[in-house]
Design a protein around this motif. Structure first.
Motif, short mmCIF file in Angstrom:
data_model
loop_
_atom_site.label_atom_id
_atom_site.label_comp_id
_atom_site.label_asym_id
_atom_site.label_seq_id
_atom_site.Cartn_x
_atom_site.Cartn_y
_atom_site.Cartn_z
N GLY A 50 52.78 8.36 20.24
CA GLY A 50 52.50 9.60 19.55
C GLY A 50 53.76 10.28 19.02
N GLN A 51 53.65 10.86 17.85
CA GLN A 51 54.73 11.63 17.27
C GLN A 51 54.17 12.98 16.83
N SER A 52 54.91 14.02 17.11
CA SER A 52 54.45 15.35 16.75
C SER A 52 54.31 15.47 15.24
N SER A 53 53.28 16.19 14.82
CA SER A 53 53.10 16.44 13.39
C SER A 53 53.98 17.59 12.91
N LEU A 54 54.66 18.28 13.83
CA LEU A 54 55.49 19.43 13.46
C LEU A 54 56.86 18.97 12.98
N ARG A 55 57.32 19.58 11.90
CA ARG A 55 58.65 19.31 11.37
C ARG A 55 59.30 20.64 11.00
N GLU A 56 60.60 20.71 11.15
CA GLU A 56 61.37 21.84 10.61
C GLU A 56 60.80 23.19 11.04
N VAL A 57 60.70 23.42 12.33
CA VAL A 57 60.20 24.69 12.83
C VAL A 57 61.36 25.70 12.78
N ARG A 58 61.18 26.77 11.98
CA ARG A 58 62.27 27.68 11.68
C ARG A 58 61.86 29.14 11.88
N ALA A 67 58.14 29.55 10.34
CA ALA A 67 57.63 28.62 9.33
C ALA A 67 57.84 27.20 9.82
N PHE A 68 56.94 26.31 9.41
CA PHE A 68 57.11 24.91 9.80
C PHE A 68 56.32 24.01 8.85
N LEU A 69 56.69 22.73 8.84
CA LEU A 69 55.97 21.70 8.12
C LEU A 69 55.09 20.96 9.11
N ARG A 70 53.88 20.61 8.67
CA ARG A 70 52.97 19.88 9.55
C ARG A 70 52.31 18.75 8.77
N GLU A 71 52.30 17.56 9.39
CA GLU A 71 51.64 16.39 8.80
C GLU A 71 50.21 16.31 9.32
N ASN A 73 46.66 14.08 8.38
CA ASN A 73 45.97 13.06 7.58
C ASN A 73 46.86 12.53 6.45
N GLY A 74 48.13 12.29 6.80
CA GLY A 74 49.04 11.71 5.83
C GLY A 74 49.55 12.67 4.79
N GLN A 75 49.29 13.96 4.94
CA GLN A 75 49.72 14.96 3.96
C GLN A 75 50.52 16.04 4.65
N ARG A 76 51.63 16.43 4.05
CA ARG A 76 52.52 17.42 4.64
C ARG A 76 52.27 18.79 4.03
N GLY A 77 52.05 19.79 4.86
CA GLY A 77 51.80 21.14 4.39
C GLY A 77 52.78 22.13 4.98
N LEU A 78 52.84 23.32 4.37
CA LEU A 78 53.69 24.40 4.84
C LEU A 78 52.83 25.42 5.57
N TRP A 79 53.28 25.81 6.77
CA TRP A 79 52.53 26.73 7.62
C TRP A 79 53.42 27.91 8.00
N LEU A 80 52.75 29.06 8.25
CA LEU A 80 53.42 30.26 8.73
C LEU A 80 52.74 30.75 10.00
N GLN A 81 53.54 31.24 10.94
CA GLN A 81 53.03 31.82 12.18
C GLN A 81 53.67 33.19 12.37
N PRO A 82 53.04 34.28 11.89
CA PRO A 82 53.54 35.61 12.25
C PRO A 82 53.45 35.79 13.75
N LEU A 83 54.49 36.29 14.36
CA LEU A 83 54.54 36.34 15.82
C LEU A 83 53.70 37.45 16.40
N ASP A 84 53.12 38.30 15.54
CA ASP A 84 52.17 39.29 16.03
C ASP A 84 50.72 38.85 15.79
N GLU A 85 50.55 37.58 15.40
CA GLU A 85 49.22 37.02 15.22
C GLU A 85 49.03 35.84 16.16
N PRO A 86 47.78 35.54 16.56
CA PRO A 86 47.58 34.51 17.59
C PRO A 86 47.70 33.08 17.09
#
Length: 743
Positions: A50-58, A67-71, A73-86
């Motif tokens: 297994g390899q984590s789908s998370l990349r570049e967690v910043r 912000a982070f990149l997540r793989e 189904n073979g596709q890389r997307g950009l994600w955001l996690q505001p730290l005041d949201e769950p």
């Protein structure tokens, strides 16, 4: 997850160690600690793939969102996690970025790929999109964020290697795509540091064997304030204070890399050095806005993080009280209410665990659930990686790691020596899938950091002195193996050696020259003649056109000059290829048909030579494989081949049956090895010499399997100044280069 029990185990081990060391039994503590644990369940192979789908967690500079990149189904997307949201949210479903950088104002994200630079506005307003093309007949390297602008990057641009009139430029590229040339030069640039008002204060200029640090003054000629010679490390961190001193991670003038402060007059002061006097400085955590260094991290035998100010030390102590005995990778935010982002690492954690830490309240909470797959192993079932040291026969103190299956008598275990690639890399204290797989199967695993390994100081690195044949470096591995056996770890009659790249070369050396010690070698993408491999790397590999100090120069400074006939002759005479007649142990080989680090023909030629002498050899060639095992099926196949060989030759447990897809992979890649012949066209392997008046001879290898043929041509890349290869990957490292990396 190991916690309090882990601390108790370490304390108990420490007490045993002190008493046993006095009696001359330095590994007794490790034996006692491991044998007292409950035995682990045998886990499926898939648990180690297994390899984590998370990349570049910043973490954003304001410390309020991640912000982070997540793989998926073979596709890389950009994600955001505001730290005041769950929970995080996906903001771009498809990106081609390899890295992320936050703008200084925390309002934008720069997305960097091999061929373009894009920006994303986190508030959802218009203006997101591509702002620059990269790599259009020039080389680009992102240096970092411009400390003087709310949203701009610093980018180095330079002509391709070999240009008739070389040039380089330092660019500012802002979030709207506007480009400003901050400095132009006729030599390559390696780094830059700016003041808070945007003035270029320092540059690192690459001048063949040396890197020169220049101080720039308004309207004046750049002044040399320091030189970095003999592959000294001089990595810029930033500029702070009214005197505009430069902070660096550097081993200039010393053995260990440390946090150094270079004044504009050229005087340097060491501000933090590994308290253990063992490891190079790994990284410095600085305030993302002010640039002030806050934390210093080291990753030698024992991971360490130290505070650089009273406040940082106090906050770090609060974090380490919550996560004791862990390898922590920390990002900090700017401001009184900013959070820290913490990656928790350990030799028994397949993927990092991500936490948000409030340095003021001491609150710690986990975010970004581990997504390494449903079969990710339970850390409680895995083996602790123990740091060990031994003294070589010439008196040098050496380092390595030992992993033992819990709950078993270490004296009766079969032992696998797992050698890292490079050779200028190192085994680290973190998780290693192959190590954990072998320990789970009941093997003791020894990972030696022989002299020449990186991260342990210049003296350690340079002590190899080019002796990479059947000499001092290999002797470190052999003596380390015997040290482990002499101290109650492993069954002397059941010892194997394995590795990839240089590790594979060392494995072949082991069974060739120490057959009484090693019973079998499993070697992935191995150079079979290190001297020939060095020459090939300089002329034809994907490392040949890297930025920075020329590859041939680096090799010469590391005492393995590929232009030195005496060096090449010595390494050739001591190679596995030149000593095939001595081999009396079985070898298992893997090679990639598109490997740009180790020529496949060198592996197939070695295999054919062994077969012609009636030696036991098994060869698998993945036609589209490179130097690394990128695909899950290829990684599983490596584990299967490793386990099968150890079962046959060390009487270890048999591997679980191969799935239909794995069985098909093994059948398609296994190569029948013909008896070597000068004129032969022999079924599965056909070699034809290709001559050129202006180029060295090359060899065309044709590997045939049922229904297909793959032809790979490794002639020189430039005949009559015309490119003949398709290499495009570049290594931009400024320090010691890893010739062959790790598969």
């Amino acid at each position: 997850m190991p916690g309090v029990d882990s601390i108790k185990l370490l304390l108990a081990a420490a007490l045993v160690f002190m008493s046993c060391a006095a009696r001359g039994d330095p590994l007794a503590a490790i034996r006692a600690a491991q044998s007292s644990q409950p035995q682990a369940a045998t886990l499926p192979r898939e648990a180690f793939l297994g390899q984590s789908s998370l990349r570049e967690v910043r973490l954003a500079p304001d410390g309020r969102q991640v912000a982070f990149l997540r793989e998926l189904n073979g596709q890389r997307g950009l994600w955001l996690q505001p730290l005041d949201e769950p929970t995080p949210r996906r903001v771009l479903p498809k990106v081609d970025a390899d890295s992320l950088l936050w703008s200084r104002d925390s309002q934008r994200l720069f997305l960097v790929s091999a061929d373009q630079l894009s920006v994303f506005k986190v508030d959802g307003q218009t203006g997101s999109g591509r702002i620059a093309r990269l790599g259009q007949r020039v080389l680009h390297e992102v240096v970092g964020i411009d400390p003087s602008q709310p949203a701009a990057l610093l980018v180095l641009e330079q002509s391709l290697p070999g240009a008739a009139k070389p040039w380089s430029r330092l660019l500012r590229i802002d979030a709207d795509g506007a480009q400003t040339v901050l400095h132009s030069d006729t030599l390559p640039l390696g780094d830059a540091a700016l003041s808070a008002d945007g003035s270029v204060l320092y540059l690192r200029r690459i001048e063949a064997e040396r890197h020169t640090i220049l101080r720039l003054r308004p309207g004046g000629t750049p002044i040399e304030v320091a030189r970095c010679v003999q592959l000294e490390r001089c990595q810029f961190i930033g500029v702070t204070g009214p005197d505009h001193a430069l902070w660096m991670n550097s081993d200039r003038g010393s053995n260990l890399s440390a946090l150094q402060r270079l004044g504009s007059d050229g005087e340097s002061v060491v501000l933090h050095l590994d308290p253990r006097q063992e490891a190079d400085l790994d990284r410095v955590v600085a305030d993302p806005v002010s640039g002030e260094p806050l934390l210093a991290a080291y990753r030698g035998s024992v991971p360490q993080v130290h505070g650089l100010s009273a406040e940082a030390t106090r906050n770090l102590a609060g974090l380490q009280a919550r996560l004791p005995d862990r390898d922590l990778d920390i990002q900090v935010g700017h401001g009184a209410d900013a959070f820290w982002l913490v990656a928790e690492r350990d030799s028994r954690l397949p993927q990092p665990l991500w936490h948000v830490f409030d340095p003021h309240s001491g609150e710690l909470r986990q975010i970004l659930e581990n997504d390494a797959g449903p079969q990710a192993p339970d850390p409680a079932q895995l083996a602790r990686k123990w740091p060990i040291t031994w003294t070589a026969s010439d008196g040098m103190r050496l380092h390595g790691f030992l992993s033992l299956p819990p709950g078993r008598d270490p004296r009766s275990l079969p032992l696998v020596v797992s050698v890292h690639g490079g050779p200028w890399t190192a085994s680290l204290p973190g998780y290693a899938a192959i190590t954990q797989f072998l320990a789970n199967r009941g093997y003791a695993v020894f990972e030696p950091n022989f002299r020449g390994s990186t991260g342990l100081g210049r003296d350690y690195l340079m002590a190899a002195n080019g002796d990479f044949g059947n000499g001092r470096v290999q002797q470190d591995i052999v003596e380390g193996t015997r040290y482990v056996l002499d101290n109650g770890i492993g069954d002397r009659a059941r010892v194997a050696i394995q590795g990839a790249s240089f590790g594979g070369y060392a494995a072949l050396q082991g069974v060739t020259f120490q057959p009484e010690l090693y019973r079998v070698a499993i070697a992935g993408v191995p150079p079979t003649d290190f001297g020939w491999a060095l020459r090939w790397a300089v002329t034809q590999s994907d490392l040949a056109d890297q930025r920075g100090t020329p590859l041939a120069t680096r090799f010469r400074l590391l005492s393995v000059d590929p232009e030195d006939d005496e060096v090449r002759a010595r390494l050739a005479a001591q190679s596995p290829l030149a000593n095939v007649e001595l081999l009396r142990r079985p070898v298992v080989l893997y090679a990639g048909g598109r490997d740009e680090r180790v020529a496949i023909r060198s592996v197939t030629h070695y295999a054919a030579t062994l077969r012609s002498l009636g030696k036991s050899v098994q060869l698998h060639v993945e036609a589209d494989g490179g130097h690394d095992l990128d695909e899950p099926l290829a990684r599983e196949a490596w584990l299967f081949l490793l386990e099968q060989a150890l079962h046959e030759h060390l009487d270890g447990p048999p591997p679980d049956p191969a799935s239909p897809s794995l069985r098909a992979w093994l059948e398609q890649t296994r190569r029948p090895i013909p008896v070597r012949s000068e004129q032969a066209q022999l079924g599965a392997l056909h070699a034809t010499k290709v001559n050129s008046a202006d180029c060295e001879s090359a060899i065309r290898i044709v590997c045939r399997s049922p229904g297909q043929a793959a032809i790979y041509n490794w002639s020189r890349r430039r005949c009559n100044n015309q490119p003949t290869g398709t290499h495009s990957a570049r290594n931009t490292s400024a320090g010691p280069v890893s010739l062959t990396g790790e598969a």
